[in-house]
Motif scaffolding. Structure first.
Motif, PDB file in Angstrom:
ATOM      1  N   ALA A 165     -78.621  39.978 -18.855  1.00 21.22           N
ATOM      2  CA  ALA A 165     -79.446  40.844 -17.999  1.00 21.22           C
ATOM      3  C   ALA A 165     -80.891  40.355 -17.977  1.00 21.22           C
TER       4      ALA A 165
ATOM      5  N   ASP B  71     -87.265  37.411 -27.033  1.00 24.22           N
ATOM      6  CA  ASP B  71     -85.996  37.752 -27.676  1.00 24.22           C
ATOM      7  C   ASP B  71     -86.140  37.522 -29.172  1.00 24.22           C
TER       8      ASP B  71
ATOM      9  N   ALA C 102     -66.237  38.844 -27.085  1.00 25.56           N
ATOM     10  CA  ALA C 102     -64.863  38.355 -26.999  1.00 25.56           C
ATOM     11  C   ALA C 102     -64.724  37.296 -25.904  1.00 25.56           C
TER      12      ALA C 102
ATOM     13  N   PHE D 297     -64.585  37.100 -22.477  1.00 27.75           N
ATOM     14  CA  PHE D 297     -63.855  37.134 -21.205  1.00 27.75           C
ATOM     15  C   PHE D 297     -64.778  37.610 -20.091  1.00 27.75           C
TER      16      PHE D 297
ATOM     17  N   ARG E  29     -69.649  31.746 -24.746  1.00 29.41           N
ATOM     18  CA  ARG E  29     -70.705  32.730 -24.471  1.00 29.41           C
ATOM     19  C   ARG E  29     -72.095  32.208 -24.834  1.00 29.41           C
TER      20      ARG E  29
ATOM     21  N   VAL F  53     -89.768  42.795 -30.258  1.00 26.59           N
ATOM     22  CA  VAL F  53     -90.665  43.900 -29.901  1.00 26.59           C
ATOM     23  C   VAL F  53     -90.570  44.917 -31.042  1.00 26.59           C
TER      24      VAL F  53
ATOM     25  N   ASP G 260     -76.688  46.456 -20.904  1.00 25.16           N
ATOM     26  CA  ASP G 260     -76.288  47.437 -21.921  1.00 25.16           C
ATOM     27  C   ASP G 260     -77.369  48.493 -22.145  1.00 25.16           C
TER      28      ASP G 260
HETATM   29  C1  LIG Z   1     -67.701  42.141 -30.083  1.00 26.25           C
HETATM   30  C2  LIG Z   1     -68.028  42.310 -28.617  1.00 26.25           C
HETATM   31  C3  LIG Z   1     -67.170  41.767 -27.676  1.00 26.25           C
HETATM   32  C4  LIG Z   1     -67.488  41.864 -26.308  1.00 26.25           C
HETATM   33  N1  LIG Z   1     -66.661  41.238 -25.425  1.00 26.25           N
HETATM   34  C5  LIG Z   1     -66.959  41.252 -24.106  1.00 26.25           C
HETATM   35  C6  LIG Z   1     -66.162  40.538 -23.182  1.00 26.25           C
HETATM   36  O1  LIG Z   1     -65.191  39.861 -23.548  1.00 26.25           O
HETATM   37  N2  LIG Z   1     -66.501  40.618 -21.868  1.00 26.25           N
HETATM   38  C7  LIG Z   1     -67.567  41.344 -21.428  1.00 26.25           C
HETATM   39  O2  LIG Z   1     -67.827  41.385 -20.211  1.00 26.25           O
HETATM   40  N3  LIG Z   1     -68.347  42.020 -22.300  1.00 26.25           N
HETATM   41  C8  LIG Z   1     -68.086  41.972 -23.627  1.00 26.25           C
HETATM   42  N4  LIG Z   1     -68.898  42.629 -24.513  1.00 26.25           N
HETATM   43  C9  LIG Z   1     -70.086  43.324 -23.999  1.00 26.25           C
HETATM   44  C10 LIG Z   1     -71.169  42.314 -23.608  1.00 26.25           C
HETATM   45  O3  LIG Z   1     -71.390  41.418 -24.678  1.00 26.25           O
HETATM   46  C11 LIG Z   1     -72.453  43.042 -23.237  1.00 26.25           C
HETATM   47  O4  LIG Z   1     -72.165  44.037 -22.279  1.00 26.25           O
HETATM   48  C12 LIG Z   1     -73.504  42.076 -22.678  1.00 26.25           C
HETATM   49  O5  LIG Z   1     -73.917  41.163 -23.664  1.00 26.25           O
HETATM   50  C13 LIG Z   1     -74.712  42.845 -22.177  1.00 26.25           C
HETATM   51  O6  LIG Z   1     -75.735  41.957 -21.828  1.00 26.25           O
HETATM   52  P1  LIG Z   1     -77.266  42.403 -21.982  1.00 26.25           P
HETATM   53  O7  LIG Z   1     -78.073  41.271 -21.484  1.00 26.25           O
HETATM   54  O8  LIG Z   1     -77.446  43.747 -21.409  1.00 26.25           O
HETATM   55  O9  LIG Z   1     -77.477  42.602 -23.550  1.00 26.25           O
HETATM   56  P2  LIG Z   1     -77.314  41.572 -24.742  1.00 26.25           P
HETATM   57  O10 LIG Z   1     -76.428  40.452 -24.387  1.00 26.25           O
HETATM   58  O11 LIG Z   1     -76.959  42.412 -25.926  1.00 26.25           O
HETATM   59  O12 LIG Z   1     -78.756  40.980 -24.942  1.00 26.25           O
HETATM   60  C14 LIG Z   1     -79.784  41.765 -25.487  1.00 26.25           C
HETATM   61  C15 LIG Z   1     -80.807  40.832 -26.084  1.00 26.25           C
HETATM   62  O13 LIG Z   1     -81.929  41.613 -26.486  1.00 26.25           O
HETATM   63  C16 LIG Z   1     -82.420  41.113 -27.704  1.00 26.25           C
HETATM   64  N5  LIG Z   1     -83.171  42.202 -28.363  1.00 26.25           N
HETATM   65  C17 LIG Z   1     -82.694  43.409 -28.767  1.00 26.25           C
HETATM   66  N6  LIG Z   1     -83.691  44.148 -29.298  1.00 26.25           N
HETATM   67  C18 LIG Z   1     -84.815  43.384 -29.224  1.00 26.25           C
HETATM   68  C19 LIG Z   1     -86.169  43.584 -29.620  1.00 26.25           C
HETATM   69  N7  LIG Z   1     -86.578  44.745 -30.184  1.00 26.25           N
HETATM   70  N8  LIG Z   1     -87.052  42.583 -29.425  1.00 26.25           N
HETATM   71  C20 LIG Z   1     -86.668  41.407 -28.857  1.00 26.25           C
HETATM   72  N9  LIG Z   1     -85.398  41.168 -28.456  1.00 26.25           N
HETATM   73  C21 LIG Z   1     -84.486  42.144 -28.634  1.00 26.25           C
HETATM   74  C22 LIG Z   1     -81.172  40.682 -28.459  1.00 26.25           C
HETATM   75  O14 LIG Z   1     -81.479  39.714 -29.442  1.00 26.25           O
HETATM   76  C23 LIG Z   1     -80.292  40.129 -27.344  1.00 26.25           C
HETATM   77  O15 LIG Z   1     -80.428  38.738 -27.191  1.00 26.25           O
HETATM   78  C24 LIG Z   1     -68.640  42.557 -25.889  1.00 26.25           C
HETATM   79  C25 LIG Z   1     -69.473  43.135 -26.838  1.00 26.25           C
HETATM   80  C26 LIG Z   1     -69.190  43.004 -28.186  1.00 26.25           C
HETATM   81  C27 LIG Z   1     -70.127  43.612 -29.202  1.00 26.25           C
END
Ligand SMILES: Cc1cc2nc3c(=O)[nH]c(=O)nc-3n(C[C@H](O)[C@H](O)[C@H](O)COP(=O)(O)OP(=O)(O)OC[C@H]3O[C@@H](n4cnc5c(N)ncnc54)[C@H](O)[C@@H]3O)c2cc1C
Length: 355
Positions: free
Chosen positions: A16, A35, A47, A49, A94, A118, A265
């Protein structure tokens, strides 16, 4: 760029955040993205996918694909097995996927700072980082995952969470399906085996209140899969993480003169039944980047439009998943547990899930 001069601060460089930062920087704004991880995508907590339709938003996804998925197999209470043909997608690397998107953000001109957390956000929108910066952006985009600090600052918190535990092990027989294991033991979640070429990710997710049972539950699933000679006996990677399963939270807010948006998320866009959130993170990140740029170019209503657009795109699927999740959870209590029919009907392979 002097970090303090940023127009837009993006917290989190997952799918995101990287997409939001790339779009906003391409529009000509000064973007700082931070980050807490030392490098994009690592450690992997996934996982791995992604559905085939992610190619609309990430046309180069095949560059990080490990294998094709063509079907889903759903095992209910380890006995019934139902095949869902034409369930198409990719198993990806990933870490490489996140790195690819983060590179796009940097190449578009975002200043990406790793190893930077942060640590506090003031009521006036000042963002304090672990390396001593005090950033005062005009727009703050929270892409910082399920326990978003940016979300908390505007009172938007993912309250329903699933916790997960996953091992990776050699895959003995090549496989082209994502295997799903439904069981009343996995309250609020499920088990999985997702093949990735010569290896497989094997995991279990359950509601966070049951997290202490994750270790023995995964050990039992792992033992049964290796006893049936589907996987080797020695795992070589352990991971896990939290998944928001309560549906969408409010995705915009204000801290003093700073406009705030949430994506991925942090905005609660993960599917409450499947836990899938990569595609929605990329899509919402792009929309957040556009909305931030529109706002800064003076288009009033850009933030309201962002919230409305997220609703248009995601609410129908999220509401259905939330309802099905609640229906399965309603079978627990007073020593009761859902039977195989209730479990199956709460999963996406059942026609009744879609009814
Ligand atoms: C075990 C597991 C398996 C999964 N398998 C799948 C799958 O197979 N397929 C699928 O579609 N989804 C899967 N998901 C869900 C998917 O990983 C998330 O929905 C996706 O990563 C969301 O992306 P995002 O960019 O919103 O957040 P994230 O990928 O979580 O990225 C958030 C980032 O923010 C950073 N961050 C957090 N707090 C701070 C802070 N205070 N200061 C600085 N940086 C910070 C973190 O380090 C991280 O890099 C899985 C989740 C888990 C836990």
């Amino acid at each position: 760029m002097n970090a303090e001069a940023a127009d837009i601060v993006v917290v989190g460089l997952g799918p995101a955040g990287s997409r939001a930062a790339a779009i906003a920087a391409k529009a000509g704004y000064r973007v700082v993205a931070v980050d807490r991880r030392l490098e994009a995508g690592r450690p992997v907590q996934c996982a791995e996918f992604v559905p085939a339709m992610i190619e609309r938003d990430v046309p180069n996804v095949t560059a990080v694909a490990q294998q094709k998925i063509t079907r889903m197999l759903t095992f209910t209470e380890a006995t019934d097995c139902e095949e869902t043909p034409d369930f198409r997608g990719w198993m990806i690397d990933r870490a490489a996927f996140d790195r690819m998107l983060a590179d796009e953000a940097a190449n578009a001109g975002s200043a990406c700072r790793y190893g930077t957390s942060v640590v506090a956000i003031d009521f006036d929108g000042t963002v304090h980082t672990s390396d001593g910066l005090a950033l005062k952006p005009r727009v703050l985009i929270g892409c910082d995952g399920p326990r978003s600090r940016v979300g908390a600052a505007i009172g938007q918190i993912n309250r329903a969470l699933v916790d997960t535990r996953q091992l990776t092990a050699p895959l003995i027989v090549p496989h082209d399906a994502t295997d799903i294991f439904l069981s009343a033991d996995y309250r609020g979640g499920y088990g999985w085996l997702f093949p990735k070429g010569a290896v497989a990710n094997i995991g279990v997710g359950v509601m966070i209140e049951d997290r202490r049972r994750l270790k023995p539950m995964l050990a039992a699933l792992f033992a049964s899969l290796s006893a049936s000679r589907r996987i080797g006996t020695r795992p070589f990677a352990l991971t896990g993480g939290t998944i928001p399963v309560g549906g969408r939270v409010g995705s915009t807010g204000r801290l003093g003169a700073t406009q705030v948006l949430l994506a991925g998320d942090a905005a609660g866009l993960t599917n409450p039944v499947t836990g899938a959130g990569i595609a929605s993170a990329v899509q919402s990140g792009a929309l957040a980047g556009h909305a931030a740029a529109d706002m800064l170019s003076g288009r009033s209503g850009a933030l309201d439009d962002y919230d409305e657009e997220l609703g248009d795109i995601f609410d129908a699927a999220l509401s259905r998943a939330l309802l099905r999740r609640r229906q399965v959870l309603a079978h627990y209590g007073d020593g009761r547990r859902p039977d195989a029919t209730a479990l199956a009907e709460g999963w996406i392979s059942s026609p009744n899930y879609w009814a």
